[in-house]
Design a protein around this motif. Structure first.
Motif, PDB file in Angstrom:
ATOM      1  N   SER A 140      -0.364 -14.387 -13.707  1.00  0.00           N
ATOM      2  CA  SER A 140       0.925 -13.751 -13.420  1.00  0.00           C
ATOM      3  C   SER A 140       0.726 -12.551 -12.505  1.00  0.00           C
ATOM      4  CB  SER A 140       1.597 -13.278 -14.723  1.00  0.00           C
ATOM      5  OG  SER A 140       1.863 -14.366 -15.580  1.00  0.00           O
ATOM      6  N   ILE A 141       1.789 -12.152 -11.821  1.00  0.00           N
ATOM      7  CA  ILE A 141       1.737 -10.966 -10.980  1.00  0.00           C
ATOM      8  C   ILE A 141       1.634  -9.734 -11.873  1.00  0.00           C
ATOM      9  CG2 ILE A 141       2.876  -9.630  -9.177  1.00  0.00           C
ATOM     10  CD1 ILE A 141       2.067 -12.470  -8.351  1.00  0.00           C
ATOM     11  N   TYR A 142       0.649  -8.888 -11.578  1.00  0.00           N
ATOM     12  CA  TYR A 142       0.479  -7.653 -12.338  1.00  0.00           C
ATOM     13  C   TYR A 142       1.116  -6.500 -11.570  1.00  0.00           C
ATOM     14  CZ  TYR A 142      -1.668  -3.629 -14.585  1.00  0.00           C
ATOM     15  OH  TYR A 142      -1.857  -2.433 -15.230  1.00  0.00           O
ATOM     16  N   ARG A 143       2.039  -5.783 -12.231  1.00  0.00           N
ATOM     17  CA  ARG A 143       2.777  -4.707 -11.565  1.00  0.00           C
ATOM     18  C   ARG A 143       2.480  -3.329 -12.142  1.00  0.00           C
ATOM     19  NH1 ARG A 143       6.271  -9.134 -11.497  1.00  0.00           N
ATOM     20  NH2 ARG A 143       7.108  -9.617  -9.412  1.00  0.00           N
ATOM     21  N   GLY A 144       1.695  -3.240 -13.198  1.00  0.00           N
ATOM     22  CA  GLY A 144       1.461  -1.950 -13.822  1.00  0.00           C
ATOM     23  C   GLY A 144       2.779  -1.366 -14.296  1.00  0.00           C
ATOM     24  N   ARG A 145       2.996  -0.087 -14.030  1.00  0.00           N
ATOM     25  CA  ARG A 145       4.269   0.540 -14.383  1.00  0.00           C
ATOM     26  C   ARG A 145       5.352   0.210 -13.354  1.00  0.00           C
ATOM     27  NH1 ARG A 145       3.339   6.594 -14.410  1.00  0.00           N
ATOM     28  NH2 ARG A 145       2.018   6.004 -12.657  1.00  0.00           N
ATOM     29  N   GLY A 146       4.967  -0.518 -12.300  1.00  0.00           N
ATOM     30  CA  GLY A 146       5.932  -0.901 -11.281  1.00  0.00           C
ATOM     31  C   GLY A 146       5.418  -0.775  -9.867  1.00  0.00           C
ATOM     32  N   PHE A 147       4.253  -0.115  -9.691  1.00  0.00           N
ATOM     33  CA  PHE A 147       3.782   0.149  -8.325  1.00  0.00           C
ATOM     34  C   PHE A 147       2.325  -0.253  -8.139  1.00  0.00           C
ATOM     35  CE2 PHE A 147       3.857   3.560  -4.745  1.00  0.00           C
ATOM     36  CZ  PHE A 147       4.361   2.621  -3.848  1.00  0.00           C
ATOM     37  N   ALA A 148       1.818  -1.155  -8.978  1.00  0.00           N
ATOM     38  CA  ALA A 148       0.435  -1.603  -8.846  1.00  0.00           C
ATOM     39  C   ALA A 148       0.249  -2.387  -7.548  1.00  0.00           C
ATOM     40  CB  ALA A 148       0.049  -2.478 -10.033  1.00  0.00           C
ATOM     41  N   GLY A 149      -0.968  -2.369  -7.030  1.00  0.00           N
ATOM     42  CA  GLY A 149      -1.281  -3.159  -5.849  1.00  0.00           C
ATOM     43  C   GLY A 149      -1.233  -2.398  -4.544  1.00  0.00           C
ATOM     44  N   GLU A 150      -1.034  -1.073  -4.577  1.00  0.00           N
ATOM     45  CA  GLU A 150      -1.018  -0.302  -3.327  1.00  0.00           C
ATOM     46  C   GLU A 150      -2.440  -0.004  -2.880  1.00  0.00           C
ATOM     47  OE1 GLU A 150       1.560   0.424  -1.295  1.00  0.00           O
ATOM     48  OE2 GLU A 150       2.598  -0.959  -2.644  1.00  0.00           O
ATOM     49  N   ILE A 151      -3.164  -1.094  -2.614  1.00  0.00           N
ATOM     50  CA  ILE A 151      -4.585  -0.997  -2.306  1.00  0.00           C
ATOM     51  C   ILE A 151      -4.841  -0.377  -0.942  1.00  0.00           C
ATOM     52  CG2 ILE A 151      -5.214  -2.903  -3.832  1.00  0.00           C
ATOM     53  CD1 ILE A 151      -5.187  -4.748  -1.444  1.00  0.00           C
ATOM     54  N   GLY A 152      -3.869  -0.405  -0.052  1.00  0.00           N
ATOM     55  CA  GLY A 152      -4.045   0.182   1.272  1.00  0.00           C
ATOM     56  C   GLY A 152      -4.273   1.680   1.223  1.00  0.00           C
ATOM     57  N   HIS A 153      -3.916   2.309   0.089  1.00  0.00           N
ATOM     58  CA  HIS A 153      -4.069   3.761  -0.038  1.00  0.00           C
ATOM     59  C   HIS A 153      -5.238   4.135  -0.937  1.00  0.00           C
ATOM     60  CE1 HIS A 153      -0.576   4.182   2.403  1.00  0.00           C
ATOM     61  NE2 HIS A 153       0.006   3.273   1.657  1.00  0.00           N
ATOM     62  N   MET A 154      -6.165   3.189  -1.071  1.00  0.00           N
ATOM     63  CA  MET A 154      -7.464   3.461  -1.680  1.00  0.00           C
ATOM     64  C   MET A 154      -8.308   4.171  -0.619  1.00  0.00           C
ATOM     65  SD  MET A 154     -10.042   0.534  -3.146  1.00  0.00           S
ATOM     66  CE  MET A 154      -9.907  -0.429  -1.631  1.00  0.00           C
ATOM     67  N   VAL A 155      -8.779   5.376  -0.913  1.00  0.00           N
ATOM     68  CA  VAL A 155      -9.523   6.158   0.070  1.00  0.00           C
ATOM     69  C   VAL A 155     -10.961   5.647   0.174  1.00  0.00           C
ATOM     70  CG1 VAL A 155     -10.404   8.439   0.663  1.00  0.00           C
ATOM     71  CG2 VAL A 155      -8.085   8.196  -0.249  1.00  0.00           C
ATOM     72  N   LEU A 156     -11.344   5.192   1.365  1.00  0.00           N
ATOM     73  CA  LEU A 156     -12.709   4.720   1.611  1.00  0.00           C
ATOM     74  C   LEU A 156     -13.530   5.720   2.412  1.00  0.00           C
ATOM     75  CD1 LEU A 156     -11.536   2.025   0.550  1.00  0.00           C
ATOM     76  CD2 LEU A 156     -12.868   0.866   2.321  1.00  0.00           C
ATOM     77  N   ASP A 157     -12.860   6.564   3.177  1.00  0.00           N
ATOM     78  CA  ASP A 157     -13.569   7.544   4.009  1.00  0.00           C
ATOM     79  C   ASP A 157     -12.803   8.861   3.967  1.00  0.00           C
ATOM     80  OD1 ASP A 157     -14.932   9.017   5.846  1.00  0.00           O
ATOM     81  OD2 ASP A 157     -14.506   7.734   7.570  1.00  0.00           O
ATOM     82  N   PRO A 158     -13.192   9.788   3.071  1.00  0.00           N
ATOM     83  CA  PRO A 158     -12.438  11.037   2.917  1.00  0.00           C
ATOM     84  C   PRO A 158     -12.339  11.865   4.190  1.00  0.00           C
ATOM     85  CG  PRO A 158     -13.970  10.729   1.091  1.00  0.00           C
ATOM     86  CD  PRO A 158     -14.299   9.688   2.101  1.00  0.00           C
TER      87      PRO A 158
END
Length: 268
Positions: free
Chosen positions: A142-160
């Motif tokens: 099933s689609i996992y939504r967390g509290r409603g905003f899960a999946g915003e992986i584009g804003h995972m910081v890879l290079d500070p």
């Protein structure tokens, strides 16, 4: 009689709409630039839906890039799409049909789960490359939504110390690999070498990722280097997410994915 739905994709650059069958086949694809205001976004969705309306259409589904209130049918906010936009209300009034609104990557993940590359998977990661990066998480089928905003992986910081993102952070994944990054690379190469492959292929148009792709496929070293760099950042992000989610399959979609192994080989 085949029953159809209208599908609308609200992206940071373009709003696209099409007719879709239950099998996933689409037709009558159309699109317009994304407006700069929330009410404008909702109005444009309503206009596109009305253009595609017929007696065969049973419902409208909308995927929007950003934070979405699914129950209220409102796109609240996104780094690339303005809000609030009362999309379900406006589209429903324009068509008289039921309207479902969800985050665009959740919608893409649902499509992959039902008729696409993640069909039958219990755990999968769907990565959508566009103006930014969106993510759809499939957990226990099933689609996992967390509290409603899960999946915003584009804003995972890879290079500070990396580029500033539209969200305000630095070095987010989408500042290192996305459609926008590849468009910028194409523009930079064309400006640096007006007689080079990218500028020649663009032919006076604004250089885009598609021109960068064609130049790389023709063997242009500078273009290949840009795709190698983007692909490596794609792979770094996937590796981090895989360590957390342990998916059975990773699906990469969105416009840059048409480059295929040009992007995926360095990611692998």
């Amino acid at each position: 009689m085949t029953r159809l739905a209208i599908g609308i994709d609200v992206g940071g650059s373009t709003i696209k709409a099409a007719l879709t069958e239950r099998s996933g086949l689409i037709s009558s694809l159309t699109g317009v630039p994304t407006p700069s205001s929330g009410p404008g976004v909702a109005e444009q969705c309503g206009m596109l839906a009305k253009e595609l309306l017929s007696t065969e259409v049973a419902a409208v589904g909308v995927g929007s890039a950003g934070l979405v209130d699914r129950a209220g049918g409102v796109h609240i906010w996104g780094p690339h799409v303005p809000g609030p936009a009362r999309i379900s209300e406006v589209v429903g009034a324009a068509t008289g049909l039921p309207v479902v609104l969800d985050n665009d990557s959740n919608a893409a993940a649902f499509a992959e789960l039902t008729v696409g590359a993640a069909r039958g998977a219990s755990a999968a990661l769907v990565i959508m490359l566009g103006t930014g990066i969106g993510g759809g998480l499939i957990i226990d089928g099933s689609i996992y939504r967390g509290r409603g905003f899960a999946g915003e992986i584009g804003h995972m910081v890879l290079d500070p110390s990396g580029p500033t993102c539209e969200c305000g952070l630095r070095g987010c994944w989408e500042t290192l690999v996305s459609g926008s990054v590849l468009d910028a690379a194409a523009a930079r190469l064309a400006a640096d070498d007006p007689g080079g492959a990218v500028a020649r292929i663009a032919g006076g148009q604004s250089p885009q990722g598609e021109h960068l792709m064609q130049a790389a496929q023709e063997g242009d070293a500078g273009s290949r280097a840009e795709w190698d760099g983007a692909g490596e950042w794609l792979g770094r992000g996937i590796a981090r997410l895989t360590a957390v989610l342990d998916p059975e399959v990773v699906v990469v979609g969105g416009a840059p994915s048409v480059a295929g192994d040009l992007l995926l080989n360095p990611a692998r």
